[in-house]
Design an enzyme around this catalytic site. Structure first.
Site, mmCIF file in Angstrom:
data_model
loop_
_atom_site.group_PDB
_atom_site.id
_atom_site.type_symbol
_atom_site.label_atom_id
_atom_site.label_comp_id
_atom_site.label_asym_id
_atom_site.label_seq_id
_atom_site.Cartn_x
_atom_site.Cartn_y
_atom_site.Cartn_z
ATOM 1 N N GLY A 11 33.634 31.519 41.196
ATOM 2 C CA GLY A 11 33.857 32.029 39.839
ATOM 3 C C GLY A 11 34.272 30.895 38.907
ATOM 4 N N ARG A 78 27.998 31.533 43.463
ATOM 5 C CA ARG A 78 28.425 31.637 44.858
ATOM 6 C C ARG A 78 27.140 31.444 45.674
ATOM 7 N NH1 ARG A 78 33.520 33.595 43.766
ATOM 8 N NH2 ARG A 78 33.648 35.005 42.002
ATOM 9 N N ASP A 109 38.602 28.700 47.805
ATOM 10 C CA ASP A 109 38.613 28.458 49.260
ATOM 11 C C ASP A 109 37.211 28.469 49.879
ATOM 12 O OD1 ASP A 109 38.420 31.158 48.779
ATOM 13 O OD2 ASP A 109 39.795 31.754 50.376
ATOM 14 N N THR A 131 40.154 27.983 40.405
ATOM 15 C CA THR A 131 40.062 29.452 40.466
ATOM 16 C C THR A 131 41.241 30.050 39.709
ATOM 17 O OG1 THR A 131 40.303 31.404 41.877
ATOM 18 C CG2 THR A 131 41.128 29.342 42.792
ATOM 19 N N ASP A 133 42.603 32.715 40.408
ATOM 20 C CA ASP A 133 43.361 33.622 41.274
ATOM 21 C C ASP A 133 44.697 33.071 41.790
ATOM 22 O OD1 ASP A 133 41.221 35.286 40.908
ATOM 23 O OD2 ASP A 133 40.305 34.857 42.847
ATOM 24 N N ASP A 135 45.213 31.707 44.573
ATOM 25 C CA ASP A 135 45.333 32.213 45.945
ATOM 26 C C ASP A 135 45.288 31.105 46.993
ATOM 27 O OD1 ASP A 135 42.713 31.562 45.435
ATOM 28 O OD2 ASP A 135 41.855 33.399 46.248
ATOM 29 N N ARG A 160 51.307 46.630 24.397
ATOM 30 C CA ARG A 160 52.659 47.206 24.250
ATOM 31 C C ARG A 160 52.954 47.562 22.791
ATOM 32 N NH1 ARG A 160 56.057 47.159 28.478
ATOM 33 N NH2 ARG A 160 58.026 46.440 27.610
ATOM 34 N N ARG A 168 52.886 56.003 23.996
ATOM 35 C CA ARG A 168 51.888 56.304 25.010
ATOM 36 C C ARG A 168 51.882 55.233 26.099
ATOM 37 N NH1 ARG A 168 46.263 57.427 22.147
ATOM 38 N NH2 ARG A 168 46.284 55.197 21.809
ATOM 39 N N MET A 175 42.864 40.364 36.819
ATOM 40 C CA MET A 175 42.035 39.911 37.949
ATOM 41 C C MET A 175 42.909 39.275 39.026
ATOM 42 S SD MET A 175 38.516 38.251 36.597
ATOM 43 C CE MET A 175 37.046 39.236 36.423
ATOM 44 N N GLY A 176 42.292 38.642 40.001
ATOM 45 C CA GLY A 176 43.056 37.943 41.040
ATOM 46 C C GLY A 176 42.546 38.193 42.442
ATOM 47 N N ARG A 177 41.483 38.970 42.566
ATOM 48 C CA ARG A 177 40.925 39.329 43.882
ATOM 49 C C ARG A 177 42.030 39.900 44.776
ATOM 50 N NH1 ARG A 177 35.866 37.585 45.850
ATOM 51 N NH2 ARG A 177 35.749 36.011 44.246
HETATM 52 O O1 F6P Z 1 37.780 34.449 41.930
HETATM 53 C C1 F6P Z 1 37.830 34.696 40.577
HETATM 54 C C2 F6P Z 1 37.469 36.113 40.282
HETATM 55 O O2 F6P Z 1 37.447 36.297 38.874
HETATM 56 C C3 F6P Z 1 38.331 37.172 40.932
HETATM 57 O O3 F6P Z 1 39.549 37.352 40.255
HETATM 58 C C4 F6P Z 1 37.408 38.362 40.892
HETATM 59 O O4 F6P Z 1 37.729 39.291 41.896
HETATM 60 C C5 F6P Z 1 36.074 37.730 41.165
HETATM 61 O O5 F6P Z 1 36.167 36.393 40.753
HETATM 62 C C6 F6P Z 1 34.912 38.383 40.473
HETATM 63 O O6 F6P Z 1 33.782 37.699 40.876
HETATM 64 P P1 F6P Z 1 32.341 37.925 40.241
HETATM 65 O O7 F6P Z 1 32.401 37.447 38.843
HETATM 66 O O8 F6P Z 1 31.443 37.109 41.103
HETATM 67 O O9 F6P Z 1 32.094 39.386 40.353
#
Ligand code: F6P
Length: 349
Positions: A11, A78, A109, A131, A133, A135, A160, A168, A175-177
């Site tokens: 990504g 990818r 990774d 990335t 994420d 991670d 907010r 409400r 995001m963050g997988r």
């Molecule tokens: O790894 C970065 C990320 O944006 C994650 O947070 C998310 O789950 C994933 O990539 C989404 O990937 P794609 O754009 O390939 O669907």
């Protein structure tokens, strides 16, 4: 080492272009020609009809203007083929044909795994963690993470404000997988009342209790920040049946989502309205913040210096605020520790 290559993989992440610019600057300084490889590892597989779609000589002039731009100039992808040894041989052959002696790989990774395989095949590689994420446990920051947190923080602040106007509650999805770091830091930065992450087990009933507690205190604009991977750690709940029983539209087999969670909580807590916002790809396509660009600048230079000095199979990271490097395989073995203390602090009141 003479000629080197650079690719961005996985990504995209804010700061990738800044890293490429720094690599180009350093390569120029050390007299090393630089080749940009397009669309991650795909650019090495010779699948395009024209070589120019895959590989491009990179001169400082070409990339000088991209440093502060979002996205990645080199494109990214990818590459599942790279799991296959046959395709990795094709990649090595391409690198030999192009007389590319070493690679800088910017990615997460999965991209690091690819780099390790190339090192085994005799191609020196140095990786930069790119990335949003965060991670990768061996480093205090990955390229793009700080920017993603800033984007989410801005989004939550705006949410907010409107939540307050309408009394409400609102769910904001980051995001963050499988990593809850973006959501955690965003919740801390915004004073959000409820946080849901993949690292901690949770149930919908528990969230409804917390939300009710906030509503009872008069906090009608409560914000729930959740990480996109949090559904994996949710206690089983038949959302389809619950929503159907409460007259909401839901299709059999439809996965749970922030939108569905908002509907469920609305009914469970007896509210008239509850809304949700998915911050989504604006986190990835944002302008890099100074911290990410600064890291990219240092990491890009270090990567080129390492290759120039014959040091390979390394990843670059940040430890105690300092840029450092270590072997890829050791870095991938470091276990990630989630900041449970901060998670509990956010959810404590
Ligand atoms: O790894 C970065 C990320 O944006 C994650 O947070 C998310 O789950 C994933 O990539 C989404 O990937 P794609 O754009 O390939 O669907």
């Amino acid at each position: 080492m003479r000629k080197i290559g650079v690719l961005t993989s996985g990504g995209d992440a804010p700061g990738m272009n800044a890293a490429v610019m720094s690599i180009a600057k350093s390569a120029t300084m050390y007299g090393m020609p630089l080749v940009g490889i397009k669309r991650g590892y795909n650019g090495l597989l010779r699948k395009s009809t024209s070589v120019y779609d895959d590989l491009q000589e990179l001169y400082l002039d070409t990339v000088l203007d991209i440093a502060d731009q979002p996205g990645t100039y080199l494109r990214t992808a990818r590459c599942t083929e790279f799991l296959d040894p046959k395709w990795r041989e094709v990649a090595v052959q391409t690198l030999h044909n192009m007389e590319i002696d070493g690679l800088v790989i910017i990615g997460g990774d999965g991209s690091f795994q690819g780099a390790m395989r190339l090192c085994e095949l005799g191609i020196p590689c140095v990786c930069i963690p790119g990335t949003i994420d965060n991670d990768l446990a061996y480093t205090e920051m990955t390229l793009g993470y700080e920017t993603a947190v800033n984007v989410c923080t801005d989004a939550v602040r705006a949410v907010r404000a409107t939540s307050r106007s309408h009394d409400r509650p609102h769910i904001v999805e980051c995001m963050g997988r499988h990593c809850g770091d973006i959501a955690l830091k965003t919740a801390c930065a915004t004073g959000s009342e409820i946080l849901i992450v993949p690292e901690m087990r949770w149930s919908i009933e528990q969230i409804a209790t917390r939300l009710n507690k906030q509503l009872f205190k008069g906090n009608t604009r409560t914000t729930i920040v959740l990480a996109e991977g949090c559904w994996d750690s949710m206690e089983p709940f038949d959302h389809y049946k619950f929503l159907k029983d409460h007259g909401e539209t839901c299709y059999e087999g439809e996965p749970i989502s922030s939108e569905r969670l908002a509907s469920i909580l609305k009914h469970m807590c007896g509210m008239v309205e509850m809304r949700h916002t998915v911050v989504g790809y604006t986190q990835r396509g944002a302008l890099p913040c100074a911290k990410d660009s600064g890291f990219a600048f240092e990491a890009g230079n270090l990567a080129v210096r390492l290759l120039r000095d014959g040091v390979s199979n390394q990843v670059i990271g940040v430890k105690q605020g300092q840029v450092f490097y270590m072997p890829i395989q050791d870095a991938l073995r470091v276990e990630k520790h989630f900041r449970r203390d901060l998670y509990e602090l956010v959810n404590s009141l």
